[in-house]
Design an enzyme around this catalytic site. Structure first.
Site, mmCIF file in Angstrom:
data_model
loop_
_atom_site.group_PDB
_atom_site.id
_atom_site.type_symbol
_atom_site.label_atom_id
_atom_site.label_comp_id
_atom_site.label_asym_id
_atom_site.label_seq_id
_atom_site.Cartn_x
_atom_site.Cartn_y
_atom_site.Cartn_z
ATOM 1 N N CYS A 135 0.910 -1.111 0.009
ATOM 2 C CA CYS A 135 -0.006 0.064 -0.006
ATOM 3 C C CYS A 135 0.884 1.335 -0.094
ATOM 4 O O CYS A 135 1.932 1.266 -0.518
ATOM 5 C CB CYS A 135 -0.974 -0.121 0.897
ATOM 6 S SG CYS A 135 -2.329 1.211 1.070
ATOM 7 N N ASP B 220 -3.806 1.004 10.008
ATOM 8 C CA ASP B 220 -5.048 1.786 10.114
ATOM 9 C C ASP B 220 -5.483 1.655 11.677
ATOM 10 O O ASP B 220 -5.956 2.622 12.101
ATOM 11 C CB ASP B 220 -6.287 1.106 9.162
ATOM 12 C CG ASP B 220 -5.714 2.097 7.692
ATOM 13 O OD1 ASP B 220 -5.109 1.486 7.140
ATOM 14 O OD2 ASP B 220 -6.386 3.170 7.685
HETATM 15 C C1 RUB Z 1 -4.101 3.083 3.632
HETATM 16 C C2 RUB Z 1 -3.480 2.112 4.339
HETATM 17 C C3 RUB Z 1 -2.270 2.452 5.072
HETATM 18 C C4 RUB Z 1 -2.670 2.945 6.371
HETATM 19 C C5 RUB Z 1 -1.208 3.682 7.132
HETATM 20 O O1 RUB Z 1 -5.212 2.747 3.155
HETATM 21 O O2 RUB Z 1 -3.927 0.970 4.544
HETATM 22 O O3 RUB Z 1 -1.312 1.446 5.033
HETATM 23 O O4 RUB Z 1 -3.605 3.878 6.481
HETATM 24 O O5 RUB Z 1 -0.896 4.838 6.214
HETATM 25 P P1 RUB Z 1 -6.218 3.778 2.326
HETATM 26 P P2 RUB Z 1 -0.260 6.246 7.043
HETATM 27 O O6 RUB Z 1 -5.466 3.997 0.957
HETATM 28 O O7 RUB Z 1 -7.522 2.730 1.990
HETATM 29 O O8 RUB Z 1 -6.663 4.853 3.169
HETATM 30 O O9 RUB Z 1 1.175 5.536 7.721
HETATM 31 O O10 RUB Z 1 0.101 7.014 6.000
HETATM 32 O O11 RUB Z 1 -1.107 6.516 8.094
#
Ligand code: RUB
Length: 307
Positions: free
Chosen positions: A124, A193
């Site tokens: 991701c 998340d």
């Molecule tokens: C984003 C996702 C990321 C976490 C952490 O999902 O799963 O791994 O949110 O991101 P989506 P961060 O694209 O559906 O929002 O470290 O930037 O908080």
């Protein structure tokens, strides 16, 4: 109200995405809203910001950064309208500052666990996981990254663009290639998340399968998560809601088919047994210590309702 609705729509449509950014955007939108409204008194102020908070809360159900950010902002004080306004705005600024510092600090802490010559697999597009990778690279360690596409929304494309900008050697793979490449990987680093009270991880769909492959290959699995990604609700027994997104994200022509439906969960759950370490801004902890983070960092009062 229009600016707030605009931010809410951007979060829903994922123009603003990633748990950390969602939390900061919601805090900022609430602040701007509180500064812009003209209520007759403090009671009306409370009601209006309460409604605005509810709109933001209902945008995406999974990321706990959203509810934790809103909860922190909504703990404003003040006896009269203007002091309540100021207090809310300060809470929002404090949250944003705390979030940015946490991402930087996790970068420093996590990067100490990255060794010279490591190949890191990430999934991701996590700003916090990338903070670790960039800090390790900037400190002079020669590293390589394997990034997954992260279907169906291809957040992996954002990841490879960032890595390319920073000059980090990167290989893009389809999600289903993880088992094929895992033996070349020294560690997996992903964002979060939600971290539950038991230390399990809720993150982008596909994370759990990567953790399984890493476990079987004895590859270390690191999670990068600020303390506001830990869920107090799970300590009270609640389950984390997993967002189901539109079928068209996976198969745009789905309406042409009569006997097929698409299931499109945005996140999955990785059991704590598959996680070696969670890097937070207060230290690199085993997942079993998550309960303590919720208790010490977020406070017992977090169990209370947000609005
Ligand atoms: C984003 C996702 C990321 C976490 C952490 O999902 O799963 O791994 O949110 O991101 P989506 P961060 O694209 O559906 O929002 O470290 O930037 O908080």
């Amino acid at each position: 109200m229009n600016d707030l609705l605009d931010t809410a729509e951007k979060i829903r449509s994922m123009e603003i995405r990633g748990a950390a950014l969602i939390g900061r955007a919601a805090a900022g939108a609430l602040k701007e809203f509180a500064l812009s409204i003209e209520p007759l008194g403090i009671e009306e102020f409370r009601a209006e910001v309460g409604r605005a908070a509810e709109i933001l809360l209902n945008t995406r159900p999974t990321a706990v950064s959203l509810s934790n950010a809103i909860r922190m902002v909504m703990r404003y004080g003040g006896e009269d309208l203007e002091s309540a306004r100021r207090s809310l705005a300060k809470n929002a600024d404090d949250f944003v500052e705390r979030s940015l510092l946490a991402v930087e600090r996790i970068g420093e802490i996590g990067s100490r666990r990255v060794r010279e010559g490591d190949t890191i697999l990430t999934h991701c597009n996590s700003s916090v996981a990338l903070s670790i990778i960039k800090t390790a690279f900037d400190s002079g360690k020669e590293i390589k990254v394997i990034a997954t596409e992260s279907r169906p929304r291809f957040q992996g494309h954002l990841t490879i663009k960032a890595l390319d900008d920073w000059g980090i050697e990167t290989e893009l793979v389809v999600d289903s290639a993880v088992r094929t490449v895992i033996n070349e990987v020294d560690q997996v680093i992903v964002g979060a998340d939600v971290i539950t009270a038991s230390g399990s991880l809720v993150n982008k769909i596909g994370t759990a399968a990567i953790a399984l492959a890493a476990h079987e290959a004895r590859t270390s699995f690191m999670v990068a998560a600020e303390t506001y990604k830990f869920s107090p609700e799970t300590l009270m027994g609640e389950l984390v809601p997993i967002e189901m997104r539109a079928a068209e994200e996976v198969y745009p022509e789905i309406s042409d088919l009569k006997h097929v439906r698409v299931r499109n969960p945005a996140f999955d759950v990785t059991p704590h047994q598959y996680i070696d370490v969670i890097c937070t801004e207060v230290g690199a902890i085993p997942p079993e210590m998550s309960y303590l983070v919720i208790k010490e960092m977020l406070g017992w009062e977090m169990e209370g309702r947000i609005l």
